[in-house]
Design a protein around this motif. Structure first.
Motif, short mmCIF file in Angstrom:
data_model
loop_
_atom_site.label_atom_id
_atom_site.label_comp_id
_atom_site.label_asym_id
_atom_site.label_seq_id
_atom_site.Cartn_x
_atom_site.Cartn_y
_atom_site.Cartn_z
N GLY A 227 3.30 -29.65 -8.54
CA GLY A 227 4.69 -29.25 -8.35
C GLY A 227 5.54 -29.54 -9.56
N MET A 228 5.36 -30.71 -10.16
CA MET A 228 6.15 -31.05 -11.35
C MET A 228 5.74 -30.21 -12.55
SD MET A 228 6.77 -35.18 -11.06
CE MET A 228 5.25 -35.64 -10.21
N ASP A 229 4.43 -29.91 -12.68
CA ASP A 229 4.00 -29.00 -13.74
C ASP A 229 4.64 -27.62 -13.55
OD1 ASP A 229 2.40 -30.95 -14.83
OD2 ASP A 229 0.53 -30.19 -13.98
N GLY A 230 4.70 -27.17 -12.27
CA GLY A 230 5.30 -25.88 -11.99
C GLY A 230 6.79 -25.85 -12.28
N ILE A 231 7.50 -26.94 -11.96
CA ILE A 231 8.93 -27.02 -12.25
C ILE A 231 9.17 -26.97 -13.76
CG2 ILE A 231 10.95 -28.53 -12.16
CD1 ILE A 231 9.89 -29.49 -9.42
N PHE A 232 8.33 -27.68 -14.50
CA PHE A 232 8.43 -27.62 -15.96
C PHE A 232 8.15 -26.20 -16.45
CE2 PHE A 232 6.10 -27.52 -19.99
CZ PHE A 232 7.07 -28.03 -20.85
N GLY A 233 7.12 -25.57 -15.86
CA GLY A 233 6.80 -24.20 -16.25
C GLY A 233 7.94 -23.24 -15.97
N LEU A 234 8.62 -23.42 -14.82
CA LEU A 234 9.77 -22.57 -14.48
C LEU A 234 10.90 -22.79 -15.47
CD1 LEU A 234 11.27 -20.63 -12.63
CD2 LEU A 234 11.85 -22.58 -11.17
N ALA A 235 11.19 -24.06 -15.78
CA ALA A 235 12.27 -24.37 -16.73
C ALA A 235 11.97 -23.78 -18.10
CB ALA A 235 12.46 -25.88 -16.83
N LEU A 236 10.73 -23.95 -18.56
CA LEU A 236 10.35 -23.40 -19.86
C LEU A 236 10.45 -21.88 -19.85
CD1 LEU A 236 9.17 -23.67 -22.71
CD2 LEU A 236 6.89 -23.73 -21.68
N GLY A 237 9.96 -21.27 -18.76
CA GLY A 237 10.00 -19.82 -18.66
C GLY A 237 11.41 -19.27 -18.67
N LEU A 238 12.33 -19.96 -17.98
CA LEU A 238 13.73 -19.51 -17.97
C LEU A 238 14.35 -19.58 -19.37
CD1 LEU A 238 14.96 -21.15 -14.64
CD2 LEU A 238 14.53 -18.72 -15.06
N VAL A 239 13.96 -20.62 -20.11
CA VAL A 239 14.44 -20.72 -21.50
C VAL A 239 13.87 -19.59 -22.36
CG1 VAL A 239 14.34 -22.13 -23.59
CG2 VAL A 239 14.81 -23.22 -21.38
N LEU A 240 12.63 -19.20 -22.07
CA LEU A 240 11.96 -18.18 -22.88
C LEU A 240 12.41 -16.77 -22.56
CD1 LEU A 240 8.29 -19.55 -22.89
CD2 LEU A 240 9.92 -19.56 -24.78
N ILE A 241 13.01 -16.55 -21.38
CA ILE A 241 13.41 -15.19 -21.01
C ILE A 241 14.35 -14.57 -22.04
CG2 ILE A 241 14.76 -13.83 -19.36
CD1 ILE A 241 13.48 -15.46 -17.13
#
Length: 262
Positions: A227-241
């Motif tokens: 879950g924490m890996d996924g939250i980090f992935g979501l945060a990183l992905g939002l920055v990358l959009i």
């Protein structure tokens, strides 16, 4: 569509990724971790874009225009091309992980092992996808032609259930994309001396696991870390959009002569 994507996936693995993995392993092993992290970042971007579109629907006018102006064959080609592009990243991660798991051996043994892994994974994944996609047809056939009332009822249940099952699988797929992408990037940071985040996630997951009964600690710790890996992935992905859509996309479009994706 699934057949075309499966063939494209197999082509990616055997013609491009297998030779590239072997060349990197033998001549530039230092490049494997950064490339894996780059692929993980792309998965984070893809997953975050899906979440962002759900929360803030956008580009619906372009989608409607596509359906109005393009024929079904053209739309199918675009869907297949997009799926193969995403599959290329996932396949690269799979082939690299498989290469790392192979005991040290000669070049040809590694090549044969990677080829077998690529074929088995492609057949298994897309065979399962094809079965799921056709499940409502199977249910319809059972409902119409089965001899037993219970079998016909099961067929009707399959037809009614499959839209919900597909929606659930889409949600799970997005979550898995964010989890896998986030965990790969975190692992890449650890490999390059930036282990702060990975160590803290491990400690936080262990703390969560200690709060539950002993028999559940293993699965709870794994779920907390994922879950924490996924939250980090979501945060990183939002920055990358914005980076991908406002910077990288226009540059690629200018170099290729194609319109930038919305």
């Amino acid at each position: 569509i699934i057949r075309k994507i499966a063939l494209g996936s197999l082509k990616n693995k055997l013609l491009f990724l297998l030779p590239a993995a072997l060349l990197l392993s033998n001549f530039a092993p230092w490049a494997i971790t950064p490339l894996l992290a780059l692929g993980g970042a792309y998965l984070c971007f893809e997953g975050a874009e899906k979440v962002f579109h759900i929360l803030f629907p956008h580009a619906d006018s372009e989608v409607a225009e596509d359906f109005d102006t393009k024929d079904s064959a053209h739309l199918e080609e675009e869907k297949v091309a997009g799926a193969i592009k995403t599959d290329f990243i996932l396949s690269a991660e799979i082939m690299t992980i498989a290469l790392a798991a192979i005991p040290e051996s000669n070049f040809w043994m590694e090549a044969v092992t990677l080829a077998v892994v690529g074929i088995v994974i492609t057949v298994g994944v897309y065979g399962s996808v094809a079965l799921i996609v056709k499940m409502d047809d199977i249910g319809l056939h059972m409902a119409a032609r089965a001899r037993l009332a219970a079998t016909r009822a099961l067929g009707r249940g399959l037809v009614l259930a499959m839209p919900k099952v597909m929606a659930f699988l889409s949600t799970v797929g997005t979550a898995a994309m964010l989890w896998v992408g986030g965990s790969i990037v975190i692992h890449g940071l650890e490999e390059n001396g930036f282990g702060w985040l990975g160590h803290h996630i491990h400690d936080w997951a262990a703390a969560v696991a200690h709060a539950v009964p002993e028999g559940l600690t293993g699965i709870v710790e794994w779920l907390a870390k994922a879950g924490m890996d996924g939250i980090f992935g979501l945060a990183l992905g939002l920055v990358l959009i914005p980076v991908a859509t406002r910077v990288i996309g226009p540059v690629v479009a200018r170099l290729t002569g194609k319109a930038a994706a919305h």
